[in-house]
Design a protein around this motif. Structure first.
Motif, mmCIF file in Angstrom:
data_model
loop_
_atom_site.group_PDB
_atom_site.id
_atom_site.type_symbol
_atom_site.label_atom_id
_atom_site.label_comp_id
_atom_site.label_asym_id
_atom_site.label_seq_id
_atom_site.Cartn_x
_atom_site.Cartn_y
_atom_site.Cartn_z
ATOM 1 N N GLU A 34 35.742 77.167 86.532
ATOM 2 C CA GLU A 34 36.644 78.201 86.435
ATOM 3 C C GLU A 34 37.846 77.984 85.810
ATOM 4 O O GLU A 34 38.644 78.874 85.682
ATOM 5 N N ARG A 35 37.879 76.948 85.051
ATOM 6 C CA ARG A 35 39.113 76.473 84.094
ATOM 7 C C ARG A 35 39.137 77.309 83.094
ATOM 8 O O ARG A 35 38.017 77.201 82.405
ATOM 9 N N PRO A 36 40.348 77.236 82.395
ATOM 10 C CA PRO A 36 40.308 77.809 80.644
ATOM 11 C C PRO A 36 39.414 76.928 80.098
ATOM 12 O O PRO A 36 39.344 75.776 80.086
ATOM 13 N N VAL A 37 38.932 77.814 78.985
ATOM 14 C CA VAL A 37 38.207 76.810 77.863
ATOM 15 C C VAL A 37 38.779 76.524 76.468
ATOM 16 O O VAL A 37 38.521 75.992 75.704
ATOM 17 N N ALA A 38 40.107 77.255 76.785
ATOM 18 C CA ALA A 38 41.181 76.950 75.575
ATOM 19 C C ALA A 38 42.670 77.196 75.855
ATOM 20 O O ALA A 38 42.893 77.858 76.938
ATOM 21 N N TYR A 39 43.478 76.504 75.287
ATOM 22 C CA TYR A 39 44.724 76.926 75.484
ATOM 23 C C TYR A 39 45.552 77.041 74.111
ATOM 24 O O TYR A 39 45.020 76.374 73.037
ATOM 25 N N ILE A 40 46.645 77.920 74.195
ATOM 26 C CA ILE A 40 47.570 77.957 72.994
ATOM 27 C C ILE A 40 48.945 77.534 73.431
ATOM 28 O O ILE A 40 49.419 78.254 74.413
ATOM 29 N N ALA A 41 49.476 76.467 72.861
ATOM 30 C CA ALA A 41 50.889 75.966 73.308
ATOM 31 C C ALA A 41 51.713 76.762 72.357
ATOM 32 O O ALA A 41 51.360 76.618 70.949
ATOM 33 N N VAL A 42 52.573 77.704 72.843
ATOM 34 C CA VAL A 42 53.550 78.221 71.959
ATOM 35 C C VAL A 42 54.764 77.406 71.936
ATOM 36 O O VAL A 42 55.478 77.031 72.822
ATOM 37 N N ILE A 43 55.128 76.999 70.866
ATOM 38 C CA ILE A 43 56.260 75.960 70.415
ATOM 39 C C ILE A 43 57.391 76.559 69.503
ATOM 40 O O ILE A 43 56.985 77.189 68.628
ATOM 41 N N LYS A 44 58.571 76.306 69.992
ATOM 42 C CA LYS A 44 59.632 76.557 68.968
ATOM 43 C C LYS A 44 59.914 75.456 67.926
ATOM 44 O O LYS A 44 60.161 74.324 68.447
ATOM 45 N N ASP A 45 60.052 75.893 66.842
ATOM 46 C CA ASP A 45 60.149 74.704 65.628
ATOM 47 C C ASP A 45 61.741 75.026 65.605
ATOM 48 O O ASP A 45 62.323 75.723 64.876
ATOM 49 N N ARG A 46 62.317 73.879 66.209
ATOM 50 C CA ARG A 46 63.988 73.773 65.968
ATOM 51 C C ARG A 46 64.567 73.784 64.544
ATOM 52 O O ARG A 46 65.559 73.834 64.524
ATOM 53 N N THR A 47 63.456 73.121 63.563
ATOM 54 C CA THR A 47 64.179 72.970 62.268
ATOM 55 C C THR A 47 64.245 74.351 61.587
ATOM 56 O O THR A 47 65.000 74.311 60.471
ATOM 57 N N ILE A 48 63.540 75.486 62.384
ATOM 58 C CA ILE A 48 63.880 76.738 61.700
ATOM 59 C C ILE A 48 64.945 77.576 62.473
ATOM 60 O O ILE A 48 65.682 77.976 61.814
ATOM 61 N N SER A 49 64.878 77.420 63.716
ATOM 62 C CA SER A 49 66.097 78.091 64.842
ATOM 63 C C SER A 49 66.000 77.469 65.729
ATOM 64 O O SER A 49 64.978 77.132 66.555
ATOM 65 N N GLU A 50 67.332 77.608 66.353
ATOM 66 C CA GLU A 50 67.343 77.118 67.955
ATOM 67 C C GLU A 50 67.293 78.142 68.659
ATOM 68 O O GLU A 50 67.130 78.003 70.108
ATOM 69 N N ASN A 51 67.163 79.498 68.291
ATOM 70 C CA ASN A 51 67.083 80.805 69.088
ATOM 71 C C ASN A 51 65.729 81.408 68.783
ATOM 72 O O ASN A 51 65.433 81.531 67.590
ATOM 73 N N HIS A 52 64.932 81.403 69.651
ATOM 74 C CA HIS A 52 63.692 82.479 69.524
ATOM 75 C C HIS A 52 63.673 83.837 70.165
ATOM 76 O O HIS A 52 62.853 84.678 69.985
ATOM 77 N N TYR A 53 64.971 84.207 70.239
ATOM 78 C CA TYR A 53 65.016 85.676 70.842
ATOM 79 C C TYR A 53 63.920 86.092 71.806
ATOM 80 O O TYR A 53 63.587 85.307 72.887
ATOM 81 N N CYS A 54 63.079 87.145 71.555
ATOM 82 C CA CYS A 54 62.385 87.499 72.420
ATOM 83 C C CYS A 54 60.725 87.287 71.563
ATOM 84 O O CYS A 54 59.752 87.824 72.223
ATOM 85 N N ASP A 55 60.910 86.675 70.798
ATOM 86 C CA ASP A 55 59.592 86.376 69.963
ATOM 87 C C ASP A 55 58.446 85.917 70.713
ATOM 88 O O ASP A 55 57.226 86.291 70.528
#
Length: 190
Positions: free
Chosen positions: A79-100
């Protein structure tokens, strides 16, 4: 049409592991996130895609699954997931991701639901351990994990009664999600 997609887009926590998701499908869903709104149009989010079962198995133990279901430790084998997407903030672009992050994850999941799949946004993560599995560096901040698969559970939306909004499972394993009424959430100021 959009209301139907949103209604079907539930937090699925049990999947049919025999049904795989291709990398191409996931990239199409990430494309929806890429095209979505971004605060200041900075686009600081990156996405690590995990589809190999051996790598999914490495991530699984570091995730929390359902805070209101105290006696449930998460999906069982099969019953486990067959895939994952890790959502990552790239700090070289911005320290704030707002509500993205919320906008992006919702876009991804709507794409998945449209194709008969589903997922769950997971914030209860041992971030240090998952970051190590994903080989992230100090400029890449893990924000969320999206678990993906073919739903193997029934989730129903119902009206919340007396302010009781905790989701629950009945004796048949049906997952109930109480929602506040429209009258309760709209503040008319005319």
């Amino acid at each position: 049409m959009i209301k139907d997609l949103i209604t079907r887009n539930r937090s699925y926590r049990r999947f049919d592991e025999s049904v795989k998701i291709s990398v191409e499908q996931i990239l199409n869903w990430i494309e929806l996130a890429r095209l979505s709104a971004s605060g200041r149009n900075a686009q600081p989010l990156k996405y690590a895609v995990v589809t190999k079962s051996v790598n999914c198995a490495k991530i699984f133990p570091f995730l929390g699954w359902a805070g209101y279901l105290n006696d449930w430790k998460g999906p069982a084998e099969g019953e486990r997931p067959v895939a994952y997407i890790a959502v990552i903030k790239d700090r070289t672009i911005s320290e704030n991701h707002y509500c993205d992050d919320g906008i992006a994850m919702h876009s991804i999941l709507l794409g998945a639901v449209e194709e008969g799949f589903g997922g769950c946004m997971i914030g209860s993560i041992n971030k240090a351990k998952v970051a190590k599995v994903l080989n992230l560096d100090e400029k890449q901040e893990l924000l969320w994990i999206i678990a993906l698969g073919k739903p193997a559970e029934k989730v129903v939306v119902e009206e919340a009664e007396n302010g009781k909004i905790k989701y629950w499972r009945d004796e048949r394993g049906v997952h109930h999600v109480p929602k506040r009424s429209i009258d309760e959430i709209v503040l008319m100021k005319d």
